[in-house]
Scaffold this active site. Structure first.
Site, PDB file in Angstrom:
ATOM      1  CE  LYS A  22     -28.114 -39.869 -16.647  1.00 24.26           C
ATOM      2  NZ  LYS A  22     -28.332 -38.775 -17.682  1.00 24.26           N
ATOM      3  CG  ASN A  23     -28.140 -35.807 -15.263  1.00 26.83           C
ATOM      4  OD1 ASN A  23     -27.990 -36.558 -16.098  1.00 26.83           O
ATOM      5  ND2 ASN A  23     -29.404 -35.890 -14.748  1.00 26.83           N
ATOM      6  NE  ARG A 121     -35.177 -34.338 -22.662  1.00 26.39           N
ATOM      7  CZ  ARG A 121     -34.167 -35.104 -22.159  1.00 26.39           C
ATOM      8  NH1 ARG A 121     -33.817 -36.168 -22.791  1.00 26.39           N
ATOM      9  NH2 ARG A 121     -33.312 -34.556 -21.229  1.00 26.39           N
ATOM     10  CG  ASP A 304     -33.999 -37.227 -13.945  1.00 29.77           C
ATOM     11  OD1 ASP A 304     -34.752 -37.058 -14.791  1.00 29.77           O
ATOM     12  OD2 ASP A 304     -32.985 -36.730 -13.613  1.00 29.77           O
ATOM     13  NE  ARG A 396     -28.145 -42.601 -22.286  1.00 34.37           N
ATOM     14  CZ  ARG A 396     -29.106 -41.532 -22.345  1.00 34.37           C
ATOM     15  NH1 ARG A 396     -30.342 -41.754 -22.680  1.00 34.37           N
ATOM     16  NH2 ARG A 396     -28.808 -40.309 -21.690  1.00 34.37           N
TER      17      ARG A 396
HETATM   18  N1  EPU Z   1     -37.284 -26.820 -21.447  1.00 34.24           N
HETATM   19  C1  EPU Z   1     -37.770 -25.901 -22.606  1.00 34.24           C
HETATM   20  N2  EPU Z   1     -36.830 -25.371 -23.217  1.00 34.24           N
HETATM   21  C2  EPU Z   1     -35.694 -25.250 -22.988  1.00 34.24           C
HETATM   22  C3  EPU Z   1     -35.017 -26.081 -21.875  1.00 34.24           C
HETATM   23  C4  EPU Z   1     -36.064 -26.846 -21.106  1.00 34.24           C
HETATM   24  O1  EPU Z   1     -39.149 -25.638 -22.729  1.00 34.24           O
HETATM   25  O2  EPU Z   1     -34.911 -24.542 -23.773  1.00 34.24           O
HETATM   26  C5  EPU Z   1     -38.425 -27.422 -20.801  1.00 34.24           C
HETATM   27  C6  EPU Z   1     -37.960 -29.159 -21.022  1.00 34.24           C
HETATM   28  O3  EPU Z   1     -38.877 -29.450 -22.224  1.00 34.24           O
HETATM   29  C7  EPU Z   1     -38.686 -29.859 -19.766  1.00 34.24           C
HETATM   30  C8  EPU Z   1     -38.259 -28.709 -18.684  1.00 34.24           C
HETATM   31  O4  EPU Z   1     -37.854 -27.565 -19.159  1.00 34.24           O
HETATM   32  O5  EPU Z   1     -39.912 -29.848 -19.695  1.00 34.24           O
HETATM   33  C9  EPU Z   1     -36.844 -29.048 -17.899  1.00 34.24           C
HETATM   34  O6  EPU Z   1     -35.837 -29.127 -18.960  1.00 34.24           O
HETATM   35  P1  EPU Z   1     -34.327 -28.962 -18.503  1.00 34.24           P
HETATM   36  O7  EPU Z   1     -33.632 -28.116 -19.262  1.00 34.24           O
HETATM   37  O8  EPU Z   1     -34.285 -28.817 -17.075  1.00 34.24           O
HETATM   38  O9  EPU Z   1     -33.687 -30.443 -18.653  1.00 34.24           O
HETATM   39  P2  EPU Z   1     -32.387 -30.966 -19.205  1.00 34.24           P
HETATM   40  O10 EPU Z   1     -31.395 -29.981 -18.984  1.00 34.24           O
HETATM   41  O11 EPU Z   1     -32.517 -31.358 -20.837  1.00 34.24           O
HETATM   42  C10 EPU Z   1     -31.559 -32.424 -17.286  1.00 34.24           C
HETATM   43  C11 EPU Z   1     -31.158 -33.638 -16.950  1.00 34.24           C
HETATM   44  C12 EPU Z   1     -32.400 -34.733 -17.071  1.00 34.24           C
HETATM   45  C13 EPU Z   1     -33.400 -34.298 -16.092  1.00 34.24           C
HETATM   46  C14 EPU Z   1     -33.601 -32.775 -16.017  1.00 34.24           C
HETATM   47  C15 EPU Z   1     -34.525 -32.213 -15.028  1.00 34.24           C
HETATM   48  C16 EPU Z   1     -29.119 -33.913 -17.829  1.00 34.24           C
HETATM   49  C17 EPU Z   1     -28.157 -34.582 -19.086  1.00 34.24           C
HETATM   50  N3  EPU Z   1     -30.214 -34.216 -18.034  1.00 34.24           N
HETATM   51  O12 EPU Z   1     -32.164 -32.307 -18.276  1.00 34.24           O
HETATM   52  O13 EPU Z   1     -31.825 -35.964 -16.804  1.00 34.24           O
HETATM   53  O14 EPU Z   1     -34.760 -34.782 -16.034  1.00 34.24           O
HETATM   54  O15 EPU Z   1     -32.510 -31.832 -16.184  1.00 34.24           O
HETATM   55  O16 EPU Z   1     -33.987 -32.402 -13.774  1.00 34.24           O
HETATM   56  O17 EPU Z   1     -28.573 -33.154 -17.019  1.00 34.24           O
HETATM   57  C18 EPU Z   1     -32.032 -38.238 -16.727  1.00 34.24           C
HETATM   58  O18 EPU Z   1     -31.011 -38.238 -16.065  1.00 34.24           O
HETATM   59  O19 EPU Z   1     -32.961 -39.386 -16.923  1.00 34.24           O
HETATM   60  C19 EPU Z   1     -32.440 -36.890 -17.286  1.00 34.24           C
HETATM   61  C20 EPU Z   1     -33.392 -36.999 -18.244  1.00 34.24           C
END
Ligand code: EPU
Length: 417
Positions: A22-23, A121, A304, A396
């Site tokens: 998915k991701n 987030r 996850d 999803r």
């Molecule tokens: N963070 C910040 N600022 C930012 C970005 C992130 O503070 O600008 C913090 C977030 O709040 C969080 C941490 O950094 O505490 C990690 O966030 P990250 O940006 O790595 O996560 P994401 O890109 O929003 C993706 C996956 C998530 C998965 C995370 C961590 C996708 C679409 N989503 O999210 O997947 O948990 O990486 O591996 O790729 C899921 O599939 O259930 C899911 C939530």
């Protein structure tokens, strides 16, 4: 509204084939819009998040042809339009369109992205990267406007190895003028998958899979063909189900290295796992011991898998601890696990799990995607019938969940209420 009805405590036996990630898919599909022409992606899971992306592509006048497991994307008539909340709220990955439209048109407007409610987030790291590449950002009334006269390569030092910020930085930098270096980049395999696809299109990216990614901007990219990797979180979820309910479960089409933190943890807890090149075999013959786990960025234990693993820990001998280090609100499954008979104290970011406890089916709610997976794991091991409500969250991210589990002997069905 859809619910999942599960009759638990059945022995499971057979093969579960893991779908495309998915991701990866949710990053690579927007990523195709950087190229002019047609790209075909294979191993695409049939899940609601892909339907949501398809709707956004159609809205941007991109031609999408879906067949079983593949998606053909023709960007010839791509238009730059403001992405409304009805589309952006449907998934977190909507924010990859910010980078795409900025890179293609030097201007984009969209409503803030949605996604599972598992923490605040923020997207400050993505916005910082865009600014460093030359963009100006205006945030107004839940809407974001990003524009640039010219995008110019730069060094982007991320405050934390954010998956989304790493991907958004790459998506803009591939078409910026000159060289970009991303330091403290995320190492997740889905990022490597994206870079492999972009390089096939003509991008010049090196260092992916390490903390420092280097990108030499190019003028244009062409369409390509690419097979996306298999889903490590789906693989991990079914591996846990095998460890609890399997007499002999084969988890097929996996990349074992991507779930090593999970399989190492299960082995240390006493699980019986045989790992091969692209599959593993697992059963529930051994009693599992308690464990202390802390979620971390890849290659650490994935956030996850935290919620489904918390359900597994209810069945282990002794007191376990699960610390959630990535998101501040990812224990929404715990009250429902306790309703099923678990004994879990969740305080702040740490849950203490007293095991083993017998679980009994009842009515529960999937508050988010992985909370749904957690309740499914619990339901499969519980006595009696569990109804998991609001399973659109689960659908999803997990393809053909009913078919896959029915094939190995589970009693599970979707009910439309
Ligand atoms: N963070 C910040 N600022 C930012 C970005 C992130 O503070 O600008 C913090 C977030 O709040 C969080 C941490 O950094 O505490 C990690 O966030 P990250 O940006 O790595 O996560 P994401 O890109 O929003 C993706 C996956 C998530 C998965 C995370 C961590 C996708 C679409 N989503 O999210 O997947 O948990 O990486 O591996 O790729 C899921 O599939 O259930 C899911 C939530």
């Amino acid at each position: 509204m859809k619910s999942l009805k599960v009759i638990g405590n059945k022995n499971l036996n057979g093969t579960i084939r893991i779908s495309g990630a998915k991701n990866s898919a949710v990053a690579l599909i927007p990523g195709t819009l950087l190229a002019s022409g047609v790209t075909t992606l294979c191993n695409i899971p049939n899940i609601l998040d892909i339907d949501a992306l398809e709707d956004t592509l159609n809205y941007l006048n991109v031609k999408v042809t879906r067949a079983s497991g593949s998606i053909m994307i023709d960007t010839t008539n791509l238009e730059n339009k403001e992405i409304p909340y009805e589309l952006s709220k449907r998934l977190r990955a909507s924010y990859y369109f910010m980078a795409i439209l900025l890179a293609r048109f030097n201007h984009m407007e969209m409503a803030m992205p949605g996604g599972c409610e598992i923490g605040t987030r923020p997207i400050d790291q993505t916005l910082k990267a865009f600014r460093l590449l030359g963009a100006e950002i205006i945030e107004r009334d839940e809407k974001i406007i990003i524009k640039a006269d010219k995008l110019i390569g730069n060094t982007i030092n991320l405050d934390m190895p954010s998956v989304g910020a790493t991907i958004n930085s790459i998506l803009v930098a591939v078409k910026a003028n000159g060289k970009t270096i991303i330091t403290n980049a995320a190492l997740e395999p889905e990022i490597t998958d994206l870079c492999l696809m972009l390089n096939k299109m003509g991008a010049k990216i090196s260092g992916y899979g390490t903390k420092e990614i280097e990108i030499e901007g190019v003028e244009s990219l062409d369409g390509t063909n690419h097979d996306i990797i298999s889903d490590r979180i789906e693989a991990g979820t079914y591996t846990m189900i095998g460890a609890l309910c399997g007499t002999h479960i084969k988890i097929d089409n996996i990349i074992p290295e991507h779930i090593k933190s999970l399989t190492d943890t299960l082995s240390l807890m006493g699980a019986h796992i045989d790992i091969h090149d692209d599959y593993l075999i697992i059963d529930n013959q051994n009693t599992l011991k308690s464990m202390e786990i802390k979620t971390d960025y890849y290659p650490g234990f994935p956030t996850d898998l935290q919620q489904p693993f918390t359900a597994l820990l209810t069945q282990c001998e002794g007191i376990s601890q699960m610390s959630e280090n990535i998101y501040e609100n990812r224990f929404m499954n715990v009250p429902y696990l306790n309703r099923m008979g678990a004994h879990i104290d969740a305080i702040g970011r740490t849950a203490t799990i007293y095991g083993p406890t017998k679980l009994a089916g009842c009515e529960v709610i999937a508050t988010d995607l992985r909370a749904g997976a957690s309740l499914l794991v619990a339901a499969l091991v519980a006595d009696g019938e569990t109804t998991i409500k609001e399973i659109n969250h689960l659908l999803r991210g997990y393809e053909e969940i009913v078919e896959k589990l029915t094939n190995v002997g589970a009693k599970i069905e979707i009910e439309e209420i």
